[in-house]
Design a protein around this motif. Structure first.
Motif, PDB file in Angstrom:
ATOM      1  N   ASP A 283      -3.655   6.086  20.072  1.00 22.99           N
ATOM      2  CA  ASP A 283      -3.811   4.698  20.507  1.00 22.99           C
ATOM      3  C   ASP A 283      -2.651   3.837  20.021  1.00 22.99           C
ATOM      4  O   ASP A 283      -2.657   2.637  20.172  1.00 22.99           O
ATOM      5  CB  ASP A 283      -5.142   4.129  20.013  1.00 22.99           C
ATOM      6  CG  ASP A 283      -5.200   3.976  18.517  1.00 22.99           C
ATOM      7  OD1 ASP A 283      -4.346   4.561  17.824  1.00 22.99           O
ATOM      8  OD2 ASP A 283      -6.104   3.271  18.026  1.00 22.99           O
ATOM      9  N   TYR A 284      -1.654   4.466  19.409  1.00 26.11           N
ATOM     10  CA  TYR A 284      -0.576   3.676  18.823  1.00 26.11           C
ATOM     11  C   TYR A 284       0.182   2.855  19.853  1.00 26.11           C
ATOM     12  O   TYR A 284       0.697   1.775  19.559  1.00 26.11           O
ATOM     13  CB  TYR A 284       0.389   4.572  18.051  1.00 26.11           C
ATOM     14  CG  TYR A 284       1.482   5.196  18.879  1.00 26.11           C
ATOM     15  CD1 TYR A 284       2.671   4.527  19.120  1.00 26.11           C
ATOM     16  CD2 TYR A 284       1.325   6.470  19.422  1.00 26.11           C
ATOM     17  CE1 TYR A 284       3.674   5.110  19.879  1.00 26.11           C
ATOM     18  CE2 TYR A 284       2.320   7.053  20.173  1.00 26.11           C
ATOM     19  CZ  TYR A 284       3.489   6.375  20.398  1.00 26.11           C
ATOM     20  OH  TYR A 284       4.479   6.946  21.168  1.00 26.11           O
ATOM     21  N   SER A 285       0.267   3.346  21.073  1.00 23.82           N
ATOM     22  CA  SER A 285       1.051   2.624  22.064  1.00 23.82           C
ATOM     23  C   SER A 285       0.373   1.321  22.481  1.00 23.82           C
ATOM     24  O   SER A 285       0.998   0.475  23.107  1.00 23.82           O
ATOM     25  CB  SER A 285       1.313   3.495  23.291  1.00 23.82           C
ATOM     26  OG  SER A 285       0.107   3.819  23.949  1.00 23.82           O
ATOM     27  N   TRP A 286      -0.887   1.139  22.124  1.00 27.55           N
ATOM     28  CA  TRP A 286      -1.572  -0.109  22.427  1.00 27.55           C
ATOM     29  C   TRP A 286      -1.525  -1.078  21.251  1.00 27.55           C
ATOM     30  O   TRP A 286      -1.821  -2.261  21.410  1.00 27.55           O
ATOM     31  CB  TRP A 286      -3.048   0.174  22.770  1.00 27.55           C
ATOM     32  CG  TRP A 286      -3.228   1.037  23.971  1.00 27.55           C
ATOM     33  CD1 TRP A 286      -3.468   2.377  23.984  1.00 27.55           C
ATOM     34  CD2 TRP A 286      -3.173   0.629  25.336  1.00 27.55           C
ATOM     35  NE1 TRP A 286      -3.566   2.839  25.275  1.00 27.55           N
ATOM     36  CE2 TRP A 286      -3.399   1.781  26.130  1.00 27.55           C
ATOM     37  CE3 TRP A 286      -2.964  -0.598  25.978  1.00 27.55           C
ATOM     38  CZ2 TRP A 286      -3.416   1.745  27.518  1.00 27.55           C
ATOM     39  CZ3 TRP A 286      -2.987  -0.632  27.361  1.00 27.55           C
ATOM     40  CH2 TRP A 286      -3.207   0.529  28.111  1.00 27.55           C
ATOM     41  N   ARG A 287      -1.201  -0.573  20.069  1.00 28.49           N
ATOM     42  CA  ARG A 287      -1.267  -1.408  18.866  1.00 28.49           C
ATOM     43  C   ARG A 287      -0.022  -1.199  18.004  1.00 28.49           C
ATOM     44  O   ARG A 287      -0.088  -1.087  16.784  1.00 28.49           O
ATOM     45  CB  ARG A 287      -2.524  -1.046  18.071  1.00 28.49           C
ATOM     46  CG  ARG A 287      -3.814  -1.202  18.851  1.00 28.49           C
ATOM     47  CD  ARG A 287      -4.986  -0.534  18.137  1.00 28.49           C
ATOM     48  NE  ARG A 287      -5.221  -1.083  16.819  1.00 28.49           N
ATOM     49  CZ  ARG A 287      -5.984  -0.493  15.901  1.00 28.49           C
ATOM     50  NH1 ARG A 287      -6.546   0.676  16.156  1.00 28.49           N
ATOM     51  NH2 ARG A 287      -6.158  -1.058  14.730  1.00 28.49           N
ATOM     52  N   ALA A 288       1.121  -1.201  18.622  1.00 30.29           N
ATOM     53  CA  ALA A 288       2.353  -0.798  17.941  1.00 30.29           C
ATOM     54  C   ALA A 288       2.700  -1.623  16.721  1.00 30.29           C
ATOM     55  O   ALA A 288       3.014  -1.085  15.672  1.00 30.29           O
ATOM     56  CB  ALA A 288       3.509  -0.838  18.923  1.00 30.29           C
TER      57      ALA A 288
END
Length: 341
Positions: free
Chosen positions: A40-45
């Motif tokens: 999910d890192y690409s949503w909460r960089a």
């Protein structure tokens, strides 16, 4: 991840699967923290990168925060190219530059919901790239390691000496091409276009602009349809195994459609040329000596024997251990060695 945790525990290690945003986690109590299923890192960089910085100050983080930050923005391809690594040719377009190529301005859609904690794999550290900063605004945290100077704020003109400065893309008129954001995972917001689909590509660029994302345009490498993409996995500085998958982007598939990330995945034996290109890419990574794991995605170029890097994954690559069960021991041993060092 459960298989790897079991192997570590069987070897006598205390191993836990912890979510990266667990407010109760005592990261300083671990000898080593290894990023795994942080999809999910690409949503909460921005949030994730702040966590990597904090975690890296109290224990050893693999891969290190500075390597992760560099790798979450696909403009790293410019750094690799500057180091002489053969990569898929890429041009970039920051949100502020899009109006100059006829991209309509559209209202930003409502932000996508953040995945609920229960939707994340409990085995790692979800990551979120916030909107990619415009050229010149990238955090000066020691990430770019190219001899070229960085762009000044607002600059968008590329030079041979500064390949990292985005250049206005010229949508090809003689071949298929790909449009996608410089940050993201799982082919999110990526699509393949024919020359006659220019208007659809411009609408795609408009959506990226509305989302505040920097766009990248690449020629579609036709060799993917024949030879697929080859993924070479490295762990502890050594080749672990390799896999091949078929084309992810099918003609006519919308950029916002769900996609199968690894279609037709199968074991692969890399050629000497593929191994050489992969190793040259890893050698060009800033802080390469501190990299514990990596996946190098390769495709065939237009000429015979031309192997190019399409992507370099240093954040949370799927190790495909289900396809290569014999590699579990190698991963376990590399993690244990890193924890002791």
């Amino acid at each position: 991840m459960p298989v790897l945790l079991d192997a570590l525990r069987a070897a006598g290690a205390e191993a836990d699967g912890v979510c990266w945003d667990d407010a109760e986690a005592d990261w300083a109590g671990y000898d080593l923290v290894v990023l795994r299923s942080t999809w999910d890192y690409s949503w909460r960089a921005a949030e994730f990168m702040a966590w990597t910085e904090r975690c890296g100050k109290v224990t050893r983080l693999a891969n290190p925060a500075e390597v992760v930050r560099w790798n979450t923005d696909k403009r790293y391809l410019g750094d690799l190219a500057a180091a002489g690594v053969p990569v898929v040719p890429t041009s970039y377009l920051a949100p502020g530059d899009l109006a100059g190529v006829g991209v309509p301005v559209v209202p930003a859609p409502a932000p996508a919901p953040t995945p609920a904690p229960g939707d994340r794999a409990a085995s790692g550290i979800p990551v979120v790239p916030a909107p990619t900063p415009a050229p010149g605004d990238r955090a000066a945290s020691g990430i770019p390691v190219v001899p070229a100077p960085h762009p000044t704020p607002g600059s968008s003109a590329a030079t041979p000496d500064n390949p990292r400065i985005p250049t206005p893309p010229r949508l090809p008129r003689d071949r298929e091409y790909v449009v996608k954001p410089t940050s993201g995972a799982g082919a999110r917001y990526a699509a393949r276009y024919r020359p006659e689909e220019r208007e659809a590509a411009l609408r795609h660029l408009a959506r990226l602009r509305a989302e505040g994302l920097t766009a990248m345009v690449q020629p579609y490498m036709r060799g993917i349809d024949v030879g697929g993409e080859r993924a070479l996995q490295f762990f502890g500085g050594r080749l672990l195994h390799a896999s091949r998958k078929r084309a992810v982007l099918a003609p006519g598939t919308a950029y916002d459609a769900d996609k199968v990330a690894h279609p037709g995945l199968e074991p692969w034996t890399p050629t000497p040329a593929e191994l050489a290109v992969a190793e040259s890419a890893l050698a060009a990574v800033p802080g390469a000596r501190e990299v514990l794991y990596a996946r190098v995605d390769l495709v065939d170029g237009d000429a015979a024997g031309d192997v190019r890097v399409m992507e370099l994954e240093l954040v949370e690559p799927n190790l495909f251990l289900f396809l290569h069960p014999g590699s579990v021991t190698g991963v376990r041993d590399a993690i244990l060695a890193a924890a002791r060092s």
